[in-house]
Design a protein around this motif. Sequence first.
Motif, PDB file in Angstrom:
ATOM      1  N   ALA A 559      38.305  38.596  55.290  1.00  0.00           N
ATOM      2  CA  ALA A 559      38.676  38.713  53.872  1.00  0.00           C
ATOM      3  C   ALA A 559      37.464  38.849  52.961  1.00  0.00           C
ATOM      4  CB  ALA A 559      39.518  37.503  53.464  1.00  0.00           C
ATOM      5  N   ASP A 560      36.425  38.048  53.181  1.00  0.00           N
ATOM      6  CA  ASP A 560      35.264  38.102  52.303  1.00  0.00           C
ATOM      7  C   ASP A 560      34.527  39.438  52.434  1.00  0.00           C
ATOM      8  OD1 ASP A 560      34.601  37.513  54.899  1.00  0.00           O
ATOM      9  OD2 ASP A 560      32.889  36.232  54.376  1.00  0.00           O
ATOM     10  N   ARG A 561      34.485  39.991  53.662  1.00  0.00           N
ATOM     11  CA  ARG A 561      33.801  41.277  53.842  1.00  0.00           C
ATOM     12  C   ARG A 561      34.587  42.415  53.183  1.00  0.00           C
ATOM     13  NH1 ARG A 561      31.104  41.647  59.889  1.00  0.00           N
ATOM     14  NH2 ARG A 561      29.918  39.706  59.782  1.00  0.00           N
ATOM     15  N   MET A 564      34.173  42.221  49.427  1.00  0.00           N
ATOM     16  CA  MET A 564      32.846  42.654  49.000  1.00  0.00           C
ATOM     17  C   MET A 564      32.746  44.180  49.010  1.00  0.00           C
ATOM     18  SD  MET A 564      29.140  41.706  50.674  1.00  0.00           S
ATOM     19  CE  MET A 564      29.575  42.521  52.207  1.00  0.00           C
ATOM     20  N   ARG A 565      33.287  44.848  50.078  1.00  0.00           N
ATOM     21  CA  ARG A 565      33.218  46.302  50.133  1.00  0.00           C
ATOM     22  C   ARG A 565      34.093  46.941  49.059  1.00  0.00           C
ATOM     23  NH1 ARG A 565      33.666  45.441  55.664  1.00  0.00           N
ATOM     24  NH2 ARG A 565      35.693  46.501  55.819  1.00  0.00           N
ATOM     25  N   MET A 566      35.210  46.320  48.769  1.00  0.00           N
ATOM     26  CA  MET A 566      36.073  46.845  47.709  1.00  0.00           C
ATOM     27  C   MET A 566      35.362  46.787  46.354  1.00  0.00           C
ATOM     28  SD  MET A 566      39.721  45.173  48.860  1.00  0.00           S
ATOM     29  CE  MET A 566      40.579  45.693  47.366  1.00  0.00           C
ATOM     30  N   LYS A 567      34.688  45.687  46.080  1.00  0.00           N
ATOM     31  CA  LYS A 567      33.979  45.554  44.801  1.00  0.00           C
ATOM     32  C   LYS A 567      32.800  46.522  44.737  1.00  0.00           C
ATOM     33  CE  LYS A 567      33.516  41.007  44.864  1.00  0.00           C
ATOM     34  NZ  LYS A 567      33.233  39.625  44.390  1.00  0.00           N
ATOM     35  N   ASP A 568      32.097  46.688  45.859  1.00  0.00           N
ATOM     36  CA  ASP A 568      30.987  47.648  45.872  1.00  0.00           C
ATOM     37  C   ASP A 568      31.490  49.064  45.611  1.00  0.00           C
ATOM     38  OD1 ASP A 568      29.246  45.611  46.401  1.00  0.00           O
ATOM     39  OD2 ASP A 568      29.122  45.984  48.565  1.00  0.00           O
ATOM     40  N   LYS A 604      41.836  52.057  48.976  1.00  0.00           N
ATOM     41  CA  LYS A 604      41.759  52.817  50.218  1.00  0.00           C
ATOM     42  C   LYS A 604      41.047  52.005  51.298  1.00  0.00           C
ATOM     43  CE  LYS A 604      42.540  56.436  52.636  1.00  0.00           C
ATOM     44  NZ  LYS A 604      43.939  56.816  52.968  1.00  0.00           N
ATOM     45  N   ILE A 605      40.014  51.288  50.894  1.00  0.00           N
ATOM     46  CA  ILE A 605      39.305  50.420  51.854  1.00  0.00           C
ATOM     47  C   ILE A 605      40.246  49.356  52.386  1.00  0.00           C
ATOM     48  CG2 ILE A 605      37.484  48.690  52.064  1.00  0.00           C
ATOM     49  CD1 ILE A 605      35.803  50.354  50.198  1.00  0.00           C
ATOM     50  N   LEU A 606      41.044  48.760  51.500  1.00  0.00           N
ATOM     51  CA  LEU A 606      42.002  47.742  51.915  1.00  0.00           C
ATOM     52  C   LEU A 606      43.023  48.326  52.886  1.00  0.00           C
ATOM     53  CD1 LEU A 606      42.895  44.816  51.532  1.00  0.00           C
ATOM     54  CD2 LEU A 606      44.340  45.571  49.635  1.00  0.00           C
ATOM     55  N   SER A 607      43.480  49.548  52.622  1.00  0.00           N
ATOM     56  CA  SER A 607      44.440  50.199  53.504  1.00  0.00           C
ATOM     57  C   SER A 607      43.837  50.470  54.873  1.00  0.00           C
ATOM     58  CB  SER A 607      44.900  51.519  52.870  1.00  0.00           C
ATOM     59  OG  SER A 607      45.699  52.259  53.765  1.00  0.00           O
ATOM     60  N   ILE A 608      42.574  50.905  54.888  1.00  0.00           N
ATOM     61  CA  ILE A 608      41.897  51.199  56.158  1.00  0.00           C
ATOM     62  C   ILE A 608      41.789  49.944  57.019  1.00  0.00           C
ATOM     63  CG2 ILE A 608      39.676  51.849  57.179  1.00  0.00           C
ATOM     64  CD1 ILE A 608      39.339  53.778  54.807  1.00  0.00           C
ATOM     65  N   GLU A 668      48.343  38.951  52.832  1.00  0.00           N
ATOM     66  CA  GLU A 668      46.894  38.847  52.690  1.00  0.00           C
ATOM     67  C   GLU A 668      46.344  40.004  51.861  1.00  0.00           C
ATOM     68  OE1 GLU A 668      45.689  36.558  56.851  1.00  0.00           O
ATOM     69  OE2 GLU A 668      45.978  38.732  56.843  1.00  0.00           O
ATOM     70  N   CYS A 669      46.900  41.189  52.038  1.00  0.00           N
ATOM     71  CA  CYS A 669      46.449  42.338  51.247  1.00  0.00           C
ATOM     72  C   CYS A 669      46.721  42.114  49.756  1.00  0.00           C
ATOM     73  CB  CYS A 669      47.155  43.608  51.733  1.00  0.00           C
ATOM     74  SG  CYS A 669      46.550  44.222  53.319  1.00  0.00           S
ATOM     75  N   LYS A 670      47.891  41.621  49.451  1.00  0.00           N
ATOM     76  CA  LYS A 670      48.231  41.383  48.040  1.00  0.00           C
ATOM     77  C   LYS A 670      47.319  40.324  47.439  1.00  0.00           C
ATOM     78  CE  LYS A 670      52.067  40.275  44.966  1.00  0.00           C
ATOM     79  NZ  LYS A 670      53.523  39.999  44.865  1.00  0.00           N
ATOM     80  N   SER A 671      47.054  39.275  48.196  1.00  0.00           N
ATOM     81  CA  SER A 671      46.179  38.214  47.711  1.00  0.00           C
ATOM     82  C   SER A 671      44.766  38.743  47.464  1.00  0.00           C
ATOM     83  CB  SER A 671      46.151  37.067  48.728  1.00  0.00           C
ATOM     84  OG  SER A 671      45.240  36.072  48.333  1.00  0.00           O
ATOM     85  N   LEU A 672      44.256  39.559  48.414  1.00  0.00           N
ATOM     86  CA  LEU A 672      42.926  40.138  48.244  1.00  0.00           C
ATOM     87  C   LEU A 672      42.878  41.055  47.023  1.00  0.00           C
ATOM     88  CD1 LEU A 672      41.714  41.033  51.853  1.00  0.00           C
ATOM     89  CD2 LEU A 672      40.589  39.534  50.225  1.00  0.00           C
ATOM     90  N   TRP A 673      43.927  41.810  46.809  1.00  0.00           N
ATOM     91  CA  TRP A 673      43.952  42.730  45.670  1.00  0.00           C
ATOM     92  C   TRP A 673      43.917  41.972  44.348  1.00  0.00           C
ATOM     93  CZ3 TRP A 673      42.901  47.558  44.835  1.00  0.00           C
ATOM     94  CH2 TRP A 673      43.307  48.163  43.646  1.00  0.00           C
TER      95      TRP A 673
END
Length: 803
Positions: A559-561, A564-568, A604-608, A668-673
């Motif tokens: 989750a943390d990785r 981080m990539r989504m924010k970058d 898109k990163i989250l979907s991948i 988990e995806c919804k929470s990360l978003w």
Amino acid sequence: MEEGMHLIDGNGKFNVEGLKDFMTTTGFAQCRLSYAIVAIIGAQSSGKSTLMNHVFGTDFKMLDACEGRGQTTKGIWIAKSNNIEPFTIAMDFEGTDSNARAEDNTAFERQSTLFALAIADIILINMWCKDIGLENAASRPLLKIVFQVMKRLFKPRKRTLLFVIRDHTKTPLGYLERVLREDIDKIWAAVAEPETHGSASLSDFFNVHKISSPSPVEITALSSYEFEEEKFKEQVAYLRQRFITPRVTGDRWEVEPASGFSIRAEKTWKTIKDNKDLDLPALKVMVAVVRCEEIAEEKLKQFTSDNDWLALKEAVQAGPVSGFGATLSSILETYLSHAVWLQSCSVLLVQLDSESLNLYVYFFNSYDKEVIYFDKDVRNAKRHQMESQALEVVRDAYVTMLEHLYFNKLESFKTRLEQHLLNKREGSVASAHICAQSCLVEFDQGCEDAAIRQSEWNASKLREKLCCDMLSEMMAKYEKQLTDVLADEVQSLFEAGETDTWGLVRNLLKSKTDVAVSEFSDAVVSFDLQKSAIDTKLQHLREYARNVVERKAREAAAADRVLMRMKDRFIQVLNCDENSKSRVWTREENIDEIERNAHSASLKILSIMAAIRLDNMTDQINHVLFSSLMDGTGAVPSSQHTGATADPLASYTWEEVSANATLLTPVECKSLWMQFKADTKYITNQGRAAQEGLRHAKRAIKIVVRVVAIVGAAVAAAVGTPTAMRIAASTEVAAVMKAVAPELAAVMKDLVPEVLAALKDAGPEVLAALKDIVVEAVRSLGPQVVTAVIALMMNVFARPQQL
């Protein structure tokens, strides 16, 4: 301790009155069918009485070791067992092979043994561990005759045969059991079949208590009472439990009540005494067994103390010994094949033909010379046993030598394989089989050098183990190679987060795996494996490569990785234009559209990273995420999910995706978003603030420029352009400035704070833009007016006290 009663004396007289008194005083007559008879037979001085006393709590007379071996029990004794239920009668029998009886009086031994088998429910056969497997051991001919007479004289009745192996050595009990069971079956099968019970099997006469064993006998082993007394007592205590535990001891429906035991015992003994056909091998066979064994033990002892053997034994413990097999074979020849005599008489032997030479070797062999007058079958059997024992003595050293070879060749293979893989030329197919073939050839040569001529041992199993371990090492190298070429590249692909990430990962996995499988296929040819075994190894290699990718995917899906990539990715899309240059938030930039693009790229990163897609199967994860999250609320538009769950991201599974392939569940995806949106909100706000600041700065600058233009125009209109130019450089400008100063000061008073505030919050991009705007505005005024305005403004700001 229960004292015994002399049931049958040494002359074969049955004690009728004594048995009646015994049954009365012990209460045996009242036991009805709840009783058991346990008898023990075996060689003289084999510890029968000692065993019975320890197991059944009796007080039979035992051998005094200080007085040497001799006949202790004469005839047959019985006693009541102490604290054992059901009521148990223990019977102690005179030992067989006794020198107290002449050869012509061995009938009593046969008669008493047959009586034990006929009268008892459980028969303990006491025998030495060293006698197992011997053709002429004391118990074997005895059982052969007794079994034959049993078939003829008695109808089948179940009883238990329990072999007690005394002075158990290091030989595994399982091996002894197998040999002993085979011997019993052979003895039974070899006896003549009488007409009355021609089809009777051994199991018709004896109970089968071990389901896993096909032989109707039980076997137990005891340590030496003389040298391992405590261990012996522990084992005897366990044996005692077998009699305490309730059990079926015989066919009770064919046994008369206890009150009739005395009559049955008396008649059984009479039947046996009246039978004249009982016969055993002559006493000389018994003597041959004992003497040949003693001589063999003496020769074996000489070998085990041989200095050359001891030195070789010590040397091989430290490492491999060159010529090990030849050296050890030569030492064994000294004791087993007359090597000493051959050396001393080599000149004479050259003159002998082969037949005479064999005769000399036979007669002068140290063992054969001493046993030549004993029974041929016995001496040959004991000689074979002596050779086997000598080989058992050297087995550990031989095994140690092979282990040295094994470990040395395995380490050599590891080193060569490592060097081969490091020095492999680009584009060449791996040829590690060369390394394997070389090591196996060297191992075979070493085993041949270590081979002992007197044995039939071989190193086939250890060679198989070496092949397996070398193959495992080779597999480990290729696994490491796959890890090295896959892990970093796969991680880079996940970090890049391109639209076709999983397609690129699949292509990478296939290409690297195909290379490794091809090389490994060529490398294993030296192991002579079947095609099925090779296919299994290759499949393992493919699965390993896939596991590497899946492991990296799970690491990247933490989750943390992912966050981080989504924010970058969001920051990159938001702050950089299509040319990857820093974005300037001018009025022309549509920040809402840019923000949506940044959100889309991050989603898109989250979907991948939501699932593993190595099998190239389609799924709806991308569609569900975008339709659920890109509207900014996290809810799914009802028009797209009519009749479906209000929120598909409330589930813990994806449709069309297995649990094993799931990296991030919908929840988990919804929470990360949601966390991503909260963490990146301030970044968008910064962009909006920059855009608004730049807009205010532009307006302020334009006002300033306009004011400056007005002032410049006023100066030019008042005095003319040439004069204005002179005024800008002369003292007369002060008068003009004094006339327009109040109005100019009022304008600047309102504009300067606004301009300064805008410039204070502006970043380097805004300042650069302002610079371009000022330059463009100033250029539009003309050189003369600019010169006048600059001079005018310099004078005004140089004397702020006048404003």
